[in-house]
Design an enzyme around this catalytic site. Structure first.
Site, PDB file in Angstrom:
ATOM      1  N   ALA A  72      -6.893   8.313   0.394  1.00 34.83           N
ATOM      2  CA  ALA A  72      -7.013   6.884   0.120  1.00 34.83           C
ATOM      3  C   ALA A  72      -7.773   6.075   1.164  1.00 34.83           C
ATOM      4  CB  ALA A  72      -5.460   6.229   0.347  1.00 34.83           C
ATOM      5  N   SER A  73      -8.833   5.263   0.744  1.00 34.16           N
ATOM      6  CA  SER A  73      -9.566   4.668   1.897  1.00 34.16           C
ATOM      7  C   SER A  73      -9.343   3.753   2.968  1.00 34.16           C
ATOM      8  CB  SER A  73     -10.805   3.915   0.835  1.00 34.16           C
ATOM      9  OG  SER A  73     -11.612   4.726  -0.111  1.00 34.16           O
ATOM     10  N   GLN A  74      -9.941   3.552   3.858  1.00 33.58           N
ATOM     11  CA  GLN A  74      -9.559   2.576   5.173  1.00 33.58           C
ATOM     12  C   GLN A  74      -9.762   1.194   4.545  1.00 33.58           C
ATOM     13  OE1 GLN A  74     -12.310   3.056   8.082  1.00 33.58           O
ATOM     14  NE2 GLN A  74     -11.120   1.952   9.438  1.00 33.58           N
ATOM     15  N   ARG A 100       0.842  -1.247  -0.069  1.00 38.42           N
ATOM     16  CA  ARG A 100      -0.062  -0.227  -0.087  1.00 38.42           C
ATOM     17  C   ARG A 100       1.023   1.267   0.098  1.00 38.42           C
ATOM     18  NH1 ARG A 100      -3.451   2.687   4.584  1.00 38.42           N
ATOM     19  NH2 ARG A 100      -5.244   3.529   3.368  1.00 38.42           N
TER      20      ARG A 100
END
Ligand code: SAM
Length: 222
Positions: free
Chosen positions: A62-64, A36
């Site tokens: 950026a999403s969880q 990531r």
């Protein structure tokens, strides 16, 4: 090589995701396989494997990761599936989809984010992804229909253009609600073409989907 950094932190993230009820080993393995941090600005690398949304510039996040895992669990992209993603953002979730699906078509309205995502995908030699800069609320008609449509931005309603581009047997997941809070809505189309909507899978807060079928942009806004 920097792709192999943060190994311990990655393992802890996977345990956190598992503790949220994601048991599918195929999904958990993706978070180990795909680094990531390489999709994020270097300034936030030290937080890349915490289960939080992170800033990626241009007012976007950026999403969880655990929420992305939940999306994958609900959408179940398969190796023969064509996937449409709205809101490429960092490109990390694009990479998760690309590892599970046949081909991924991803639309992002901010050019700089799309360029950065392309670079990260290329560096990892992820080849089954097409990116487009534009308004994803209208979908990507040229490559429709899609077996899976995944929207990572909050919409005031379910965009009819996306439902139209859903294949028979297809699944569309998106956050619907106000700008402050949304619930995830799953739209499915069965083999006879009938469309069903299921609400209240979970509550969440996403950045707004700006565009024709989303929230209207303020004049002068990017
Ligand atoms: N999955 C991404 C990640 O983890 O990096 C999430 C990105 S963020 C939560 C949502 C993205 O949707 C933002 O990058 C935003 O610019 C984009 N977006 C908002 N409205 C859009 C639209 N109409 N078409 C395409 N992208 C849009």
């Amino acid at each position: 090589m920097s792709a192999y950094r943060f190994v311990g932190a990655r393992r802890r993230l996977i345990e956190t995701i598992r503790a949220q009820g994601i048991e599918d080993l195929e999904i958990l393995r993706l978070f180990d396989d795909i680094p990531r941090h390489l999709f994020l600005p270097e300034g936030v690398w030290n937080r890349a494997y915490q289960d939080h949304p992170l800033p990626i510039g241009y007012g976007q996040t950026a999403s969880q990761p655990s929420l992305q895992a939940l999306f994958l669990q609900v959408l179940r992209p398969g190796p023969d599936d064509q996937v449409l993603e709205i809101g490429t953002g960092s490109g990390f979730y694009t990479a998760l989809l690309a590892a599970s699906a046949g081909r991924v078509y991803s639309v992002e309205r901010i050019r700089e984010l799309s360029i950065r995502a392309r670079r990260a995908l290329d560096d990892l030699e992820i080849r089954n992804v097409a990116l487009l800069v534009g308004d994803g609320s209208i979908g990507w008609r040229k490559y429709a229909p899609f077996h899976v449509i995944s929207v990572a931005a909050a919409s005031p309603g379910v965009p009819s253009a996306l439902v139209d581009q859903l294949a028979a047997g297809g699944r569309l997941l998106l956050p619907v609600g106000t700008l402050e809070e949304q619930e995830l809505v799953l739209v499915t189309r069965n083999q006879t073409g009938e469309v069903r909507e299921e609400r209240a899978l979970d509550r969440c807060t996403f950045v707004p989907l700006l565009g024709q079928y989303g929230w209207k942009e303020e004049p002068g806004e990017e």
